[in-house]
Design a protein around this motif. Structure first.
Motif, mmCIF file in Angstrom:
data_model
loop_
_atom_site.group_PDB
_atom_site.id
_atom_site.type_symbol
_atom_site.label_atom_id
_atom_site.label_comp_id
_atom_site.label_asym_id
_atom_site.label_seq_id
_atom_site.Cartn_x
_atom_site.Cartn_y
_atom_site.Cartn_z
ATOM 1 N N MET A 14 86.438 50.191 121.887
ATOM 2 C CA MET A 14 86.817 51.337 122.828
ATOM 3 C C MET A 14 87.977 50.863 123.769
ATOM 4 O O MET A 14 88.370 50.031 123.790
ATOM 5 C CB MET A 14 85.377 50.964 123.929
ATOM 6 N N LEU A 15 88.229 51.964 124.185
ATOM 7 C CA LEU A 15 89.633 52.164 124.885
ATOM 8 C C LEU A 15 89.257 52.842 126.511
ATOM 9 O O LEU A 15 88.511 53.763 126.296
ATOM 10 C CB LEU A 15 90.948 52.749 124.495
ATOM 11 N N ALA A 16 89.702 52.231 127.462
ATOM 12 C CA ALA A 16 89.337 53.212 128.610
ATOM 13 C C ALA A 16 90.646 53.974 129.192
ATOM 14 O O ALA A 16 91.892 53.589 129.083
ATOM 15 C CB ALA A 16 89.132 52.152 129.876
ATOM 16 N N ARG A 17 90.331 55.230 128.914
ATOM 17 C CA ARG A 17 91.832 56.034 128.950
ATOM 18 C C ARG A 17 91.577 57.165 130.197
ATOM 19 O O ARG A 17 90.488 57.126 130.809
ATOM 20 C CB ARG A 17 91.776 57.022 127.715
ATOM 21 N N LEU A 18 92.549 57.597 130.582
ATOM 22 C CA LEU A 18 92.779 58.663 131.867
ATOM 23 C C LEU A 18 91.967 59.687 131.390
ATOM 24 O O LEU A 18 91.829 60.404 129.935
ATOM 25 C CB LEU A 18 94.194 59.187 132.173
ATOM 26 N N PHE A 19 91.015 60.371 132.169
ATOM 27 C CA PHE A 19 90.080 61.500 131.878
ATOM 28 C C PHE A 19 90.309 62.479 132.924
ATOM 29 O O PHE A 19 90.429 62.321 134.081
ATOM 30 C CB PHE A 19 88.641 61.435 132.191
ATOM 31 N N TYR A 31 87.002 55.909 125.170
ATOM 32 C CA TYR A 31 87.423 56.698 123.841
ATOM 33 C C TYR A 31 87.263 55.558 122.733
ATOM 34 O O TYR A 31 87.964 54.516 122.672
ATOM 35 C CB TYR A 31 88.988 56.925 123.830
ATOM 36 N N SER A 32 86.568 55.927 121.704
ATOM 37 C CA SER A 32 86.149 55.191 120.596
ATOM 38 C C SER A 32 87.147 55.426 119.468
ATOM 39 O O SER A 32 87.269 56.370 118.957
ATOM 40 C CB SER A 32 84.536 55.778 119.899
ATOM 41 N N ALA A 60 85.766 41.345 113.797
ATOM 42 C CA ALA A 60 86.484 42.328 114.431
ATOM 43 C C ALA A 60 86.360 42.326 116.109
ATOM 44 O O ALA A 60 85.648 41.497 116.549
ATOM 45 C CB ALA A 60 85.797 43.819 114.101
ATOM 46 N N PRO A 61 87.412 42.924 116.943
ATOM 47 C CA PRO A 61 87.309 42.788 118.131
ATOM 48 C C PRO A 61 86.322 43.436 118.924
ATOM 49 O O PRO A 61 85.667 44.378 118.440
ATOM 50 C CB PRO A 61 88.461 43.511 118.702
ATOM 51 N N THR A 62 85.912 42.802 120.019
ATOM 52 C CA THR A 62 84.731 43.504 120.847
ATOM 53 C C THR A 62 85.356 44.280 121.920
ATOM 54 O O THR A 62 84.782 44.985 122.592
ATOM 55 C CB THR A 62 83.901 42.342 121.673
ATOM 56 N N ARG A 63 86.802 43.897 122.149
ATOM 57 C CA ARG A 63 87.681 44.779 123.138
ATOM 58 C C ARG A 63 89.029 45.194 122.704
ATOM 59 O O ARG A 63 89.222 44.632 121.787
ATOM 60 C CB ARG A 63 87.848 43.993 124.420
ATOM 61 N N THR A 64 89.487 45.983 123.237
ATOM 62 C CA THR A 64 90.752 46.407 122.698
ATOM 63 C C THR A 64 91.724 46.320 123.967
ATOM 64 O O THR A 64 91.565 46.477 125.000
ATOM 65 C CB THR A 64 90.823 47.782 122.035
#
Length: 488
Positions: free
Chosen positions: A1-6, A90-91, A151-155
């Motif tokens: 997951m990424l935290a992106r602008l919405f 965002y996945s 694999a990562p748990t965060r990005t």
């Protein structure tokens, strides 16, 4: 997951009032107790899924605070909550994780004898079929056992900045442009071999000042801006875990995807090593080829490529210069494998076709499956062929070491095809790779299966090279090849 602008839509109602302002108004109308409750709940639900999610909310509020009177006087918790309403997850891999490219990891220290640490870029595809580049690491030991790191748990997204621009990039793009040459030449004459955005803006201001005598000045300015936006630098925190680094599209030319990075460990004539990756930039309608450069996989630069050899998809670089020139595999005609050369890595000359569709499994089109691998018998090129029912198979080609336009050998049958569960997925009946790695006398071949998983095959290199001899040599020894499935 990424935290992106919405951004919650564009307009509401006949008045044309922005939905952003309306949402902000409703958030700021909440009482203090509800603000605290909402924020505590959000931190509990999302805090462990991201690095410093509160800092992300602060950044996103800063982008919309111009819509709030007295924004600087708002308490931190209220600003932060407002920022959360302009954030979404965002996945990166929601649709697929596939089309890998593998090289030796820059750090080979601390390994048992006979083991190799590997680095693999993979294509993650998420909502809206937007593709990004991710990184995976692992090892292969002396017995051929492949172990992938967790694999990562965060990005982590990178910090993106404008680079120092290279004038040659603009000159090469100009060579492919119809018209505008006089105005563009006027601007380029004012710029040095390397320049920054301020230099470019000053040269464009000089052009605008002559707009009465220089027609099309506006179009020329737009052209320079478009090319400039295709070059950027992306930097991840140096100490961050490699597998957490995700390079999502950063420029308008790649807004819908960074697709199929073909990674190569490139050795300069003086022995200096740089990691280069060519990829397809997709803007939702058109495609173009970009070049990534990095030494440490923390700092990347990206710039556009041009010339007849860089048309269409699938440019793949050789790992060293040949005869003093850079060399690449090209599929400029969309269906044949060819070789192109360059003096500066940026502009690629007219390609020389070395392989055309011939066998049933490749009659629709051919292409490469990543950069060539140097062996004592020639350049080993993995290919892909598309046959009936749009099935993709992986084949192989051998090119002369000194003259890569000369074919030494070719497989008449596929090396790898989709079987069993590999045949079903997002895009069925596909096996596809963007680059393999040599480990001793084993070819480590990562590949995407039906655009839904990434797997690894191990191939006996000597058996493959024997099968690539002239047609009188049979391919039966390929039975020694062994294949293992990696985790999806």
């Amino acid at each position: 997951m990424l935290a992106r602008l919405f951004l919650p839509g564009q307009e509401i109602g006949p008045s044309g009032e922005s939905r952003s302002a309306a949402v902000l108004g409703r958030v700021l109308a909440l009482d203090d107790d509800e603000v605290d409750r909402e924020l505590r709940d959000l931190v509990a639900r999302f805090g462990d899924r991201h690095h410093d999610i509160e800092a992300t909310w602060d950044e996103h509020f800063a982008l919309v605070r111009h819509r709030v009177a007295g924004a600087r006087q708002l308490p931190t918790n209220r600003r932060r909550l407002a920022g959360a309403y302009f954030t979404h997850e965002y996945s990166v891999e929601a649709a697929a994780l596939f089309n890998p490219s593998m090289v030796q990891h820059p750090d080979q220290s601390g390994l048992p004898a006979g083991s190799t640490r590997l680095l693999m870029t993979v294509r993650g595809t998420g909502e809206g079929h937007v593709s990004s580049m991710e990184i995976r690491t692992g090892t292969i030991d002396v017995a051929g056992a492949v172990t992938l790191d967790a694999a990562p748990t965060r990005t982590l997204p990178p910090v993106v900045t404008e680079p120092r621009f290279v004038r040659a990039v603009f000159e090469h793009q100009l060579a492919d442009l119809d018209g505008e040459h006089e105005n563009a030449g006027f601007v380029l004459a004012a710029l040095g071999p390397l320049f920054d955005r301020a230099d470019l803006d000053a040269a464009l201001d000089d052009l605008r000042a002559q707009r009465l005598t220089r027609g099309s000045a506006v179009r020329t300015t737009e052209w320079f801006d478009r090319i400039a936006r295709r070059s950027y630098r992306a930097e991840f925190p140096p100490g961050s875990p490699w597998s957490e680094r995700v390079l999502m599209p950063q420029s308008p030319a790649e807004s819908h995807g960074i697709e199929d990075v073909r990674l190569v460990r490139f050795a300069a004539d003086d022995g200096t090593v740089t990691y280069l990756g060519t990829y397809t930039a997709f803007d939702g309608r058109d495609i173009s080829i970009q070049l990534l450069r990095t030494h440490d996989f923390a700092a990347f630069s990206s710039e556009p490529l041009s010339g007849p050899g860089a048309r269409n998809k699938g440019l793949a670089l050789f790992p060293r210069r040949i005869g003093g020139r850079y060399v690449a595999l090209s599929r400029a005609d969309r269906e044949s494998n060819a070789v192109s050369v360059s003096d500066d890595l940026l502009r690629w000359g007219e390609p020389v076709v070395v392989q055309r569709p011939e066998h049933g499994w490749e009659l629709v089109q051919l292409g490469n499956c990543g950069p060539p691998i140097e062996t004592e018998r020639g350049w080993l090129v993995l290919t892909h062929g598309v046959g009936a029912m749009r099935t993709y198979s992986i084949g192989a080609l051998l090119l002369d070491l000194e003259d890569p336009t000369r074919v030494v050998g070719r497989l008449a049958c596929p090396l790898l095809t989709a079987t069993g569960e590999e045949r079903s997925g997002y895009v069925p009946n596909v096996v596809y790779s963007c680059g393999a790695m040599k480990h001793g006398r084993t070819l480590v071949l990562p590949y995407g299966s039906s655009d839904s998983a990434t797997r690894i095959a191990l191939v006996d290199l000597d058996a493959l090279l024997d099968a690539l001899r002239p047609p009188s040599t049979t391919a039966s020894r390929l039975a020694r090849s062994r294949r293992t499935d990696g985790p999806p």
